[in-house]
Design a protein around this motif. Sequence first.
Motif, PDB file in Angstrom:
ATOM      1  N   GLY A  62       0.798  -1.219   0.000  1.00  0.00           N
ATOM      2  CA  GLY A  62       0.000   0.000   0.000  1.00  0.00           C
ATOM      3  C   GLY A  62       0.826   1.261   0.000  1.00  0.00           C
ATOM      4  N   VAL A  63       0.633   2.095  -1.038  1.00  0.00           N
ATOM      5  CA  VAL A  63       1.386   3.348  -1.146  1.00  0.00           C
ATOM      6  C   VAL A  63       0.471   4.553  -1.344  1.00  0.00           C
ATOM      7  CG1 VAL A  63       3.447   2.213  -2.048  1.00  0.00           C
ATOM      8  CG2 VAL A  63       1.703   3.028  -3.642  1.00  0.00           C
ATOM      9  N   GLU A  64      -0.851   4.362  -1.210  1.00  0.00           N
ATOM     10  CA  GLU A  64      -1.809   5.450  -1.372  1.00  0.00           C
ATOM     11  C   GLU A  64      -2.803   5.410  -0.214  1.00  0.00           C
ATOM     12  OE1 GLU A  64      -2.835   5.448  -6.059  1.00  0.00           O
ATOM     13  OE2 GLU A  64      -3.261   3.597  -4.968  1.00  0.00           O
ATOM     14  N   VAL A  65      -2.901   6.504   0.488  1.00  0.00           N
ATOM     15  CA  VAL A  65      -3.780   6.545   1.655  1.00  0.00           C
ATOM     16  C   VAL A  65      -4.488   7.894   1.704  1.00  0.00           C
ATOM     17  CG1 VAL A  65      -3.689   6.847   4.167  1.00  0.00           C
ATOM     18  CG2 VAL A  65      -2.655   4.843   3.136  1.00  0.00           C
ATOM     19  N   ALA A  66      -5.724   7.878   2.191  1.00  0.00           N
ATOM     20  CA  ALA A  66      -6.431   9.103   2.529  1.00  0.00           C
ATOM     21  C   ALA A  66      -7.165   8.870   3.846  1.00  0.00           C
ATOM     22  CB  ALA A  66      -7.419   9.508   1.433  1.00  0.00           C
ATOM     23  N   GLY A  67      -7.225   9.895   4.666  1.00  0.00           N
ATOM     24  CA  GLY A  67      -7.882   9.739   5.957  1.00  0.00           C
ATOM     25  C   GLY A  67      -7.849  11.021   6.753  1.00  0.00           C
ATOM     26  N   GLU A  68      -7.908  10.879   8.076  1.00  0.00           N
ATOM     27  CA  GLU A  68      -7.965  12.017   8.978  1.00  0.00           C
ATOM     28  C   GLU A  68      -6.781  11.974   9.937  1.00  0.00           C
ATOM     29  OE1 GLU A  68     -12.822  11.735   9.256  1.00  0.00           O
ATOM     30  OE2 GLU A  68     -11.480  10.429  10.393  1.00  0.00           O
ATOM     31  N   ILE A  69      -6.234  13.129  10.238  1.00  0.00           N
ATOM     32  CA  ILE A  69      -5.147  13.211  11.214  1.00  0.00           C
ATOM     33  C   ILE A  69      -5.734  13.051  12.610  1.00  0.00           C
ATOM     34  CG2 ILE A  69      -3.374  14.685  12.223  1.00  0.00           C
ATOM     35  CD1 ILE A  69      -2.926  15.894   9.481  1.00  0.00           C
ATOM     36  N   GLU A  70      -5.310  11.998  13.291  1.00  0.00           N
ATOM     37  CA  GLU A  70      -5.869  11.695  14.612  1.00  0.00           C
ATOM     38  C   GLU A  70      -4.998  12.215  15.745  1.00  0.00           C
ATOM     39  OE1 GLU A  70      -7.281   7.611  16.733  1.00  0.00           O
ATOM     40  OE2 GLU A  70      -8.333   8.310  14.944  1.00  0.00           O
ATOM     41  N   GLY A  75       6.336  19.139  17.839  1.00  0.00           N
ATOM     42  CA  GLY A  75       6.721  20.111  16.827  1.00  0.00           C
ATOM     43  C   GLY A  75       5.730  20.293  15.701  1.00  0.00           C
ATOM     44  N   VAL A  76       4.607  19.589  15.746  1.00  0.00           N
ATOM     45  CA  VAL A  76       3.593  19.683  14.694  1.00  0.00           C
ATOM     46  C   VAL A  76       2.412  20.501  15.204  1.00  0.00           C
ATOM     47  CG1 VAL A  76       2.040  18.403  13.180  1.00  0.00           C
ATOM     48  CG2 VAL A  76       4.287  17.471  13.736  1.00  0.00           C
ATOM     49  N   ASP A  77       1.896  21.371  14.362  1.00  0.00           N
ATOM     50  CA  ASP A  77       0.768  22.228  14.695  1.00  0.00           C
ATOM     51  C   ASP A  77      -0.418  21.384  15.178  1.00  0.00           C
ATOM     52  OD1 ASP A  77      -1.258  24.071  14.851  1.00  0.00           O
ATOM     53  OD2 ASP A  77      -1.046  24.813  12.806  1.00  0.00           O
ATOM     54  N   ALA A  78      -0.853  21.619  16.414  1.00  0.00           N
ATOM     55  CA  ALA A  78      -1.931  20.827  17.013  1.00  0.00           C
ATOM     56  C   ALA A  78      -3.262  21.029  16.302  1.00  0.00           C
ATOM     57  CB  ALA A  78      -2.077  21.177  18.493  1.00  0.00           C
ATOM     58  N   THR A  79      -3.420  22.149  15.590  1.00  0.00           N
ATOM     59  CA  THR A  79      -4.686  22.400  14.892  1.00  0.00           C
ATOM     60  C   THR A  79      -4.887  21.476  13.705  1.00  0.00           C
ATOM     61  OG1 THR A  79      -3.730  24.118  13.456  1.00  0.00           O
ATOM     62  CG2 THR A  79      -4.630  24.826  15.577  1.00  0.00           C
ATOM     63  N   LEU A  80      -3.853  20.702  13.355  1.00  0.00           N
ATOM     64  CA  LEU A  80      -4.000  19.741  12.253  1.00  0.00           C
ATOM     65  C   LEU A  80      -4.866  18.547  12.643  1.00  0.00           C
ATOM     66  CD1 LEU A  80      -0.409  19.628  10.675  1.00  0.00           C
ATOM     67  CD2 LEU A  80      -2.483  20.615   9.696  1.00  0.00           C
ATOM     68  N   ARG A  81      -5.089  18.346  13.941  1.00  0.00           N
ATOM     69  CA  ARG A  81      -5.927  17.216  14.346  1.00  0.00           C
ATOM     70  C   ARG A  81      -7.304  17.341  13.700  1.00  0.00           C
ATOM     71  NH1 ARG A  81      -3.757  18.399  19.587  1.00  0.00           N
ATOM     72  NH2 ARG A  81      -2.235  16.845  20.255  1.00  0.00           N
ATOM     73  N   GLY A  82      -7.754  16.248  13.107  1.00  0.00           N
ATOM     74  CA  GLY A  82      -9.049  16.238  12.444  1.00  0.00           C
ATOM     75  C   GLY A  82      -9.006  16.623  10.977  1.00  0.00           C
ATOM     76  N   ALA A  83      -7.853  17.090  10.492  1.00  0.00           N
ATOM     77  CA  ALA A  83      -7.754  17.501   9.088  1.00  0.00           C
ATOM     78  C   ALA A  83      -7.877  16.303   8.158  1.00  0.00           C
ATOM     79  CB  ALA A  83      -6.431  18.216   8.846  1.00  0.00           C
ATOM     80  N   ARG A  84      -8.562  16.506   7.051  1.00  0.00           N
ATOM     81  CA  ARG A  84      -8.703  15.475   6.009  1.00  0.00           C
ATOM     82  C   ARG A  84      -7.517  15.599   5.054  1.00  0.00           C
ATOM     83  NH1 ARG A  84     -12.306  16.034   2.589  1.00  0.00           N
ATOM     84  NH2 ARG A  84     -13.219  13.958   2.427  1.00  0.00           N
ATOM     85  N   VAL A  85      -6.797  14.489   4.858  1.00  0.00           N
ATOM     86  CA  VAL A  85      -5.565  14.557   4.070  1.00  0.00           C
ATOM     87  C   VAL A  85      -5.408  13.311   3.194  1.00  0.00           C
ATOM     88  CG1 VAL A  85      -4.349  15.983   5.766  1.00  0.00           C
ATOM     89  CG2 VAL A  85      -4.196  13.478   5.912  1.00  0.00           C
ATOM     90  N   ALA A  86      -4.564  13.468   2.181  1.00  0.00           N
ATOM     91  CA  ALA A  86      -4.094  12.339   1.384  1.00  0.00           C
ATOM     92  C   ALA A  86      -2.606  12.176   1.648  1.00  0.00           C
ATOM     93  CB  ALA A  86      -4.346  12.582  -0.100  1.00  0.00           C
ATOM     94  N   VAL A  87      -2.130  10.934   1.532  1.00  0.00           N
ATOM     95  CA  VAL A  87      -0.708  10.656   1.745  1.00  0.00           C
ATOM     96  C   VAL A  87      -0.163   9.915   0.521  1.00  0.00           C
ATOM     97  CG1 VAL A  87       1.027   9.739   3.300  1.00  0.00           C
ATOM     98  CG2 VAL A  87      -1.214  10.377   4.211  1.00  0.00           C
ATOM     99  N   PRO A  88       0.559  10.603  -0.367  1.00  0.00           N
ATOM    100  CA  PRO A  88       1.169   9.948  -1.531  1.00  0.00           C
ATOM    101  C   PRO A  88       2.464   9.253  -1.120  1.00  0.00           C
ATOM    102  CG  PRO A  88       1.638  12.292  -1.596  1.00  0.00           C
ATOM    103  CD  PRO A  88       0.790  12.061  -0.375  1.00  0.00           C
ATOM    104  N   MET A  89       2.338   8.128  -0.433  1.00  0.00           N
ATOM    105  CA  MET A  89       3.486   7.453   0.163  1.00  0.00           C
ATOM    106  C   MET A  89       4.551   7.090  -0.862  1.00  0.00           C
ATOM    107  SD  MET A  89       1.129   4.986   2.527  1.00  0.00           S
ATOM    108  CE  MET A  89       2.484   3.975   3.119  1.00  0.00           C
ATOM    109  N   PHE A  90       4.126   6.724  -2.068  1.00  0.00           N
ATOM    110  CA  PHE A  90       5.042   6.301  -3.128  1.00  0.00           C
ATOM    111  C   PHE A  90       6.032   7.401  -3.506  1.00  0.00           C
ATOM    112  CE2 PHE A  90       1.223   8.158  -4.800  1.00  0.00           C
ATOM    113  CZ  PHE A  90       1.656   9.030  -5.777  1.00  0.00           C
TER     114      PHE A  90
END
Length: 326
Positions: A62-70, A75-90
């Motif tokens: 699996g190299v393609e994913v879409a979902g929600e940041i849980e 060091g990562v912006d906490a407001t990203l929680r709940g954001a809908r994102v895609a992950v082009p792992m490849f």
Amino acid sequence: MKAVQFRRFGGPEVLETIEQPTPQPGPGEVLVRVRAAGVNYFETLMRRNLYASTPELPMVPGVEVAGEIEAVGEGVDATLRGARVAVPMFAVGRPSGGYAEYLAVDAASVVPLPDGLPFEHAVALLVPGLTALHVVRRSSPRGRTVLVTAAAGGVGSLLLQLARRAGAERVIAVAGGAEKLEAARGLGADLGADYRESGWAARVREAAGGHGADIVYDTVGGAVTRACLDILAPAGELVFAALGRYELTVTELEGMLFRNQSLKGFALLLLLTPQSLRTDLAELFALAAAGALTVTIGGRYRLDQAGEAHRVVEERRSTGKVVLMP
């Protein structure tokens, strides 16, 4: 969490659903709750050890994913929680791990999704969408007759639409079966041919007025490529995007030279940069969200149905993109 792996090479039956610890996001990372994961033909080749490189076992494909940041790491912006994102792992150095319920990845590797774009549609625009976009860029279809192989598949269904948007005068769809050809016509193809029928190439050339296709966008390879040479017009271009399935002989290549035809190879990863990746995906996501690009889903399967999903893809039974939905 649940994930799907294979510990030996073989048929779809070697895929097994396992339980493993849910990853925790490290510094600079986010934890993505996977809502959709793409299934690709090359992953069926990897499972059979027929791909260009042999994967290390055991492997979670699996190299393609879409979902929600849980969750987010240090060091990562906490407001990203709940954001809908895609992950082009490849494209970001993660060649495996998408067939799972959760995934921890570098926060810089996620791409925001527009509101209203389904997760499975986003996944269908990762490898297939980027491939289709860059294949069209390899040879401009503006004002030309183009032929698209596997025209109802995950890549082909997007490719024929993008070729039309880029100004193709005529689009010829090649697919296996009446249902797939009807789907291709519904997406904008002018002509269609079933590659499983004897003499299909001659009929396509006749239907195209005898001139043939100025460009062949081929994602199938093998015997289909050779048949497409009979349709390719003098001075035409064959854009070959079926790595691992190249079977043209020296004689056939010499024939192309005598007809002033050219062969262009296609390898997606070499064409991507961090900035172009985000820009291109944003373009594809926006087109799909606005209804200007139709995304076709060929099947939705649970993680424990990964074997069946592989069978459908491997046997080319799907119309559009096949996805796992954990």
